[in-house]
Structure formats: C-alpha cells, structure tokens
Write a protein that holds these residues in place. Structure first.
Motif, PDB file in Angstrom:
ATOM      1  N   PRO A   1      46.217  37.563  44.273  1.00  0.00           N
ATOM      2  CA  PRO A   1      47.466  37.795  45.055  1.00  0.00           C
ATOM      3  C   PRO A   1      47.879  36.355  44.412  1.00  0.00           C
ATOM      4  CG  PRO A   1      46.372  38.315  46.955  1.00  0.00           C
ATOM      5  CD  PRO A   1      45.347  38.127  45.906  1.00  0.00           C
ATOM      6  N   ALA A   2      47.014  35.029  44.742  1.00  0.00           N
ATOM      7  CA  ALA A   2      48.094  33.683  44.333  1.00  0.00           C
ATOM      8  C   ALA A   2      47.721  33.798  42.896  1.00  0.00           C
ATOM      9  CB  ALA A   2      47.424  32.503  44.664  1.00  0.00           C
ATOM     10  N   ASP A   3      47.311  33.865  41.919  1.00  0.00           N
ATOM     11  CA  ASP A   3      46.956  34.149  40.398  1.00  0.00           C
ATOM     12  C   ASP A   3      48.159  34.900  40.177  1.00  0.00           C
ATOM     13  OD1 ASP A   3      45.269  32.622  38.206  1.00  0.00           O
ATOM     14  OD2 ASP A   3      45.692  35.101  38.558  1.00  0.00           O
ATOM     15  N   PRO A   4      48.620  34.333  38.965  1.00  0.00           N
ATOM     16  CA  PRO A   4      50.067  35.549  38.058  1.00  0.00           C
ATOM     17  C   PRO A   4      49.441  36.522  37.605  1.00  0.00           C
ATOM     18  CG  PRO A   4      50.163  33.357  38.101  1.00  0.00           C
ATOM     19  CD  PRO A   4      48.979  33.501  38.386  1.00  0.00           C
ATOM     20  N   GLY A   5      50.050  37.518  38.342  1.00  0.00           N
ATOM     21  CA  GLY A   5      49.566  39.045  37.456  1.00  0.00           C
ATOM     22  C   GLY A   5      48.458  39.557  37.791  1.00  0.00           C
ATOM     23  N   LEU A   6      48.522  41.275  37.259  1.00  0.00           N
ATOM     24  CA  LEU A   6      47.536  42.235  38.391  1.00  0.00           C
ATOM     25  C   LEU A   6      46.254  42.327  37.470  1.00  0.00           C
ATOM     26  CD1 LEU A   6      49.554  44.904  37.996  1.00  0.00           C
ATOM     27  CD2 LEU A   6      48.915  43.645  40.067  1.00  0.00           C
ATOM     28  N   ASP A   7      44.927  42.462  38.537  1.00  0.00           N
ATOM     29  CA  ASP A   7      43.954  42.679  37.631  1.00  0.00           C
ATOM     30  C   ASP A   7      44.127  43.290  36.348  1.00  0.00           C
ATOM     31  OD1 ASP A   7      43.625  41.373  40.252  1.00  0.00           O
ATOM     32  OD2 ASP A   7      41.037  42.826  40.228  1.00  0.00           O
ATOM     33  N   PRO A   8      42.926  42.604  35.280  1.00  0.00           N
ATOM     34  CA  PRO A   8      43.344  43.774  33.921  1.00  0.00           C
ATOM     35  C   PRO A   8      41.981  44.490  33.817  1.00  0.00           C
ATOM     36  CG  PRO A   8      41.411  41.418  34.523  1.00  0.00           C
ATOM     37  CD  PRO A   8      42.002  40.797  35.742  1.00  0.00           C
ATOM     38  N   ILE A   9      42.219  45.599  34.010  1.00  0.00           N
ATOM     39  CA  ILE A   9      41.317  46.716  34.811  1.00  0.00           C
ATOM     40  C   ILE A   9      41.303  47.193  33.618  1.00  0.00           C
ATOM     41  CG2 ILE A   9      42.142  46.706  36.980  1.00  0.00           C
ATOM     42  CD1 ILE A   9      43.483  49.423  36.042  1.00  0.00           C
ATOM     43  N   HIS A  10      41.985  47.165  32.333  1.00  0.00           N
ATOM     44  CA  HIS A  10      42.128  47.917  30.567  1.00  0.00           C
ATOM     45  C   HIS A  10      40.914  47.152  30.405  1.00  0.00           C
ATOM     46  CE1 HIS A  10      44.300  51.293  32.682  1.00  0.00           C
ATOM     47  NE2 HIS A  10      44.934  50.166  32.826  1.00  0.00           N
ATOM     48  N   ASN A  11      40.703  45.647  30.828  1.00  0.00           N
ATOM     49  CA  ASN A  11      39.782  45.123  29.605  1.00  0.00           C
ATOM     50  C   ASN A  11      38.296  45.306  29.581  1.00  0.00           C
ATOM     51  OD1 ASN A  11      38.763  41.912  28.720  1.00  0.00           O
ATOM     52  ND2 ASN A  11      41.295  41.660  28.722  1.00  0.00           N
ATOM     53  N   TYR A  12      38.139  44.845  27.691  1.00  0.00           N
ATOM     54  CA  TYR A  12      36.802  45.404  28.129  1.00  0.00           C
ATOM     55  C   TYR A  12      35.800  44.120  28.758  1.00  0.00           C
ATOM     56  CZ  TYR A  12      38.235  48.839  23.835  1.00  0.00           C
ATOM     57  OH  TYR A  12      38.419  49.331  23.235  1.00  0.00           O
ATOM     58  N   MET A  13      36.548  42.782  29.222  1.00  0.00           N
ATOM     59  CA  MET A  13      34.931  41.633  30.273  1.00  0.00           C
ATOM     60  C   MET A  13      35.330  42.113  31.283  1.00  0.00           C
ATOM     61  SD  MET A  13      34.382  40.975  26.931  1.00  0.00           S
ATOM     62  CE  MET A  13      32.795  39.774  27.293  1.00  0.00           C
ATOM     63  N   GLY A  14      35.941  43.287  31.490  1.00  0.00           N
ATOM     64  CA  GLY A  14      36.291  43.620  32.994  1.00  0.00           C
ATOM     65  C   GLY A  14      34.403  44.443  32.989  1.00  0.00           C
ATOM     66  N   TYR A  15      34.896  45.051  34.406  1.00  0.00           N
ATOM     67  CA  TYR A  15      33.444  45.799  34.764  1.00  0.00           C
ATOM     68  C   TYR A  15      33.709  47.631  34.954  1.00  0.00           C
ATOM     69  CZ  TYR A  15      30.092  42.120  35.816  1.00  0.00           C
ATOM     70  OH  TYR A  15      29.822  40.705  35.884  1.00  0.00           O
ATOM     71  N   THR A  16      34.822  48.593  34.464  1.00  0.00           N
ATOM     72  CA  THR A  16      35.663  49.445  34.828  1.00  0.00           C
ATOM     73  C   THR A  16      34.418  50.278  34.006  1.00  0.00           C
ATOM     74  OG1 THR A  16      37.131  48.778  33.222  1.00  0.00           O
ATOM     75  CG2 THR A  16      37.944  48.886  35.815  1.00  0.00           C
ATOM     76  N   ASP A  17      34.619  51.394  33.901  1.00  0.00           N
ATOM     77  CA  ASP A  17      33.871  52.499  33.543  1.00  0.00           C
ATOM     78  C   ASP A  17      34.455  52.621  31.493  1.00  0.00           C
ATOM     79  OD1 ASP A  17      32.954  53.181  36.209  1.00  0.00           O
ATOM     80  OD2 ASP A  17      34.371  55.353  36.166  1.00  0.00           O
ATOM     81  N   ASP A  18      34.508  53.347  30.892  1.00  0.00           N
ATOM     82  CA  ASP A  18      33.950  53.272  29.748  1.00  0.00           C
ATOM     83  C   ASP A  18      35.685  53.709  29.356  1.00  0.00           C
ATOM     84  OD1 ASP A  18      32.021  51.853  29.336  1.00  0.00           O
ATOM     85  OD2 ASP A  18      32.154  53.382  27.482  1.00  0.00           O
ATOM     86  N   ALA A  19      35.602  54.751  30.323  1.00  0.00           N
ATOM     87  CA  ALA A  19      37.135  55.312  30.161  1.00  0.00           C
ATOM     88  C   ALA A  19      38.231  54.532  30.425  1.00  0.00           C
ATOM     89  CB  ALA A  19      37.130  56.575  30.405  1.00  0.00           C
ATOM     90  N   CYS A  20      38.172  53.141  31.267  1.00  0.00           N
ATOM     91  CA  CYS A  20      39.362  52.564  31.669  1.00  0.00           C
ATOM     92  C   CYS A  20      39.066  51.899  30.720  1.00  0.00           C
ATOM     93  CB  CYS A  20      39.142  52.092  32.973  1.00  0.00           C
ATOM     94  SG  CYS A  20      40.668  51.358  34.256  1.00  0.00           S
ATOM     95  N   MET A  21      38.507  51.330  30.014  1.00  0.00           N
ATOM     96  CA  MET A  21      38.107  50.016  28.972  1.00  0.00           C
ATOM     97  C   MET A  21      38.874  49.938  27.634  1.00  0.00           C
ATOM     98  SD  MET A  21      35.194  48.068  30.190  1.00  0.00           S
ATOM     99  CE  MET A  21      33.890  48.486  29.774  1.00  0.00           C
ATOM    100  N   PHE A  22      40.474  49.628  27.781  1.00  0.00           N
ATOM    101  CA  PHE A  22      40.273  49.801  25.735  1.00  0.00           C
ATOM    102  C   PHE A  22      41.284  48.148  25.350  1.00  0.00           C
ATOM    103  CE2 PHE A  22      43.455  51.357  28.525  1.00  0.00           C
ATOM    104  CZ  PHE A  22      45.245  50.555  28.639  1.00  0.00           C
TER     105      PHE A  22
END
Length: 285
Positions: free
Chosen positions: A246-267
C-alpha cells in the motif's frame, strides 16, 4: 480482458495429448501439485543486477523499436523418454500453438518469434533434467542452435513442481551453451498442468530470457520498471483490487505476465517492460 484465442488447441477443461496430437480428458491434478508449481528462474543476483541497471541507465533510451521488427530465430527441442505423446513426444500442432501464444503475447513489443526448426531427442535422463544439473548441461551442449540472438526452447518433464526456468540475457556471454528456456511440456496449450496450461508460463520464462524480473519481489525490491507496481509476492490469486504494498503507488499487477497468477489471469506487459526488453536485447543480444 483476457485475449481471445484463435488457436485450434485452446479448449475448455483439463486435457491431455492423445495419439496423433488429439486432446483427451484426463484426471485433474491434486491441489498440492498446483500449489507446488513455480518458476525455476531465481531472482537476479543483487550485485550483478546493480551493474546491469547502471549500464542500462547509461543508455538513456526511453523508446522501443516498432512492434514485430526484431525477429527472434526460435528452435524448439522436444525431449522425450519414448516416442509417444504420453512419454513427452509433443505434437507439432502443440508446438505451433505455443509459438502462436508467444507472438500474441509479445505483439505489442519489438519481438516476433520465427520458428526455425523442431528437434526430437529420446533420452530418459535429459527428459527429467533439473536446473543446473549435468543432464541439463549435456542436453544443451548437444542440442543448442544459433547464436546469442536465438531462442532455444527445451520441452521436458523436470518434476518437482517446476513449470520452467530461463537464463537472463546478461549471463549469455559467460555461458552461451546454457542460454535458453526450459519448459514443463504439459504447460503448453491444451496440456494437463491446469491452471497453467494455456502457454503463458512460456511467455513468462521468455520474459526472463529478455531481461525482465518478477513483479512479485516484495515491497522493498524494484523490478527495474517504473510502471509495474510492487507486490510482496502473495498475489497468486486473480483478485481485483489487491494491494499488498500500500505504500507503493498502484495496485498489484495481477494481470502481468511476470507475476505468479494463473494463465487465465495473465495477459499484459507494460510499456515500460517493452522498453526494458528492447534495451536488454540491444545490449546483450
């Protein structure tokens, strides 16, 4: 919104490759098998990364080359323990589907992956190779094609919950034979590694190969890209509005290919990630 797919092998449900490259239903993996799945590419050494960032900053390049103008010769190496699909003999149709996923994901960047050739090698030891192993070294020594500009993609069955791993571009000069990406074959489109079976794990690992870091390294660690908000590494779920730093501007980049979400969430890649990959390619490839 998740990109719409035009791939012939993109279908709903959990599937496996049948004879001749057809897709057949299989038993869904246990939750623990999914929980253990992970990227085998470790975060870059801090001292080495600092040297890379210093060199990158000295370039002072803020714009990237036009989309699709950098053609990447791509060699796919199918490692198998036998000659059937159940022993790792990934069909050509699935290989083509993976290349199509790559080119769709990177369509907003300079990179286009030209599929030059596919090799097929029956070797039970190489088939289950792990990162840094003698089997990995032997396989890459025997199979690697092209120069530093070429992507060598090895399809195997490493086990241990690994989806894949990659080398960073700045390590190529010191160990050119090792350069490349290794993927769990069931992460390819239509494979059995649900929810990581749409080919986006390969997109993620190729992002490392082009110089991107994880976006989930913690609130005190920056990934080197200004337009990817920091995340503390707990954003595995595709949860809208998640903000683990929360101290860093912006929400978690949950749709980013370099994160750890499921394939259906990354684009998505951000514009900053596109610039970073292009600069890395100009410096190292």
């Amino acid at each position: 919104m998740k990109r719409s797919s035009t791939l012939a092998l993109t279908v709903g449900g959990l599937l496996a490759w049948g004879c001749g490259g057809t897709l057949e239903p299989v038993e869904e993996p246990k939750p623990a098998e999914v929980e253990e799945a992970r990227c085998g590419t470790g975060d870059a050494d801090a001292a080495e990364l600092a040297r890379v960032e210093t060199r990158l900053a000295a370039r002072e390049v803020s714009a990237m080359r036009l989309p699709g103008t950098v053609r990447v010769p791509t060699y796919v190496h199918v490692l198998r323990s036998g000659t059937t699909t159940t022993t790792g003999n990934v069909p050509d149709s699935v290989v083509s589907a993976q290349i199509a996923v790559l080119n769709s994901a990177y369509s907003g960047t300079p990179f286009y992956f030209d599929h030059v050739a596919t090799t097929r090698t029956t070797n039970a030891t190489w088939y289950v190779m792990s990162p840094g192993s003698s089997a990995e070294r032997a396989a890459k020594t025997a199979l690697r094609r092209g120069g530093k500009e070429s992507l060598n993609l090895y399809l195997a069955n490493p086990g241990g919950g690994l989806l894949g791993w990659a080398t960073f571009p700045w390590s190529q000069a010191a160990s050119p034979v090792n350069d490349g990406v290794v993927m769990l074959n069931s992460t390819l489109p239509g494979g059995t590694a649900s929810p990581y079976n749409q080919g986006d794990s390969t997109v993620h690992e190729v992002g490392h190969w082009l110089g991107l870091n994880h976006t989930v390294q913690g609130c005190s660690v920056d990934d080197g890209v200004s337009d990817t908000p920091r995340s503390n590494g707990t954003s595995g779920a595709c949860t809208a509005g998640l903000d683990t730093c929360p101290a860093d501007p912006g929400l978690d980049p949950i749709h980013n290919y370099m994160g750890y979400t499921d394939d259906a969430c990354m684009f998505e890649f951000t514009p900053g990630q596109g610039v970073r990959m292009d600069n890395m390619a100009l410096m190292y490839r």
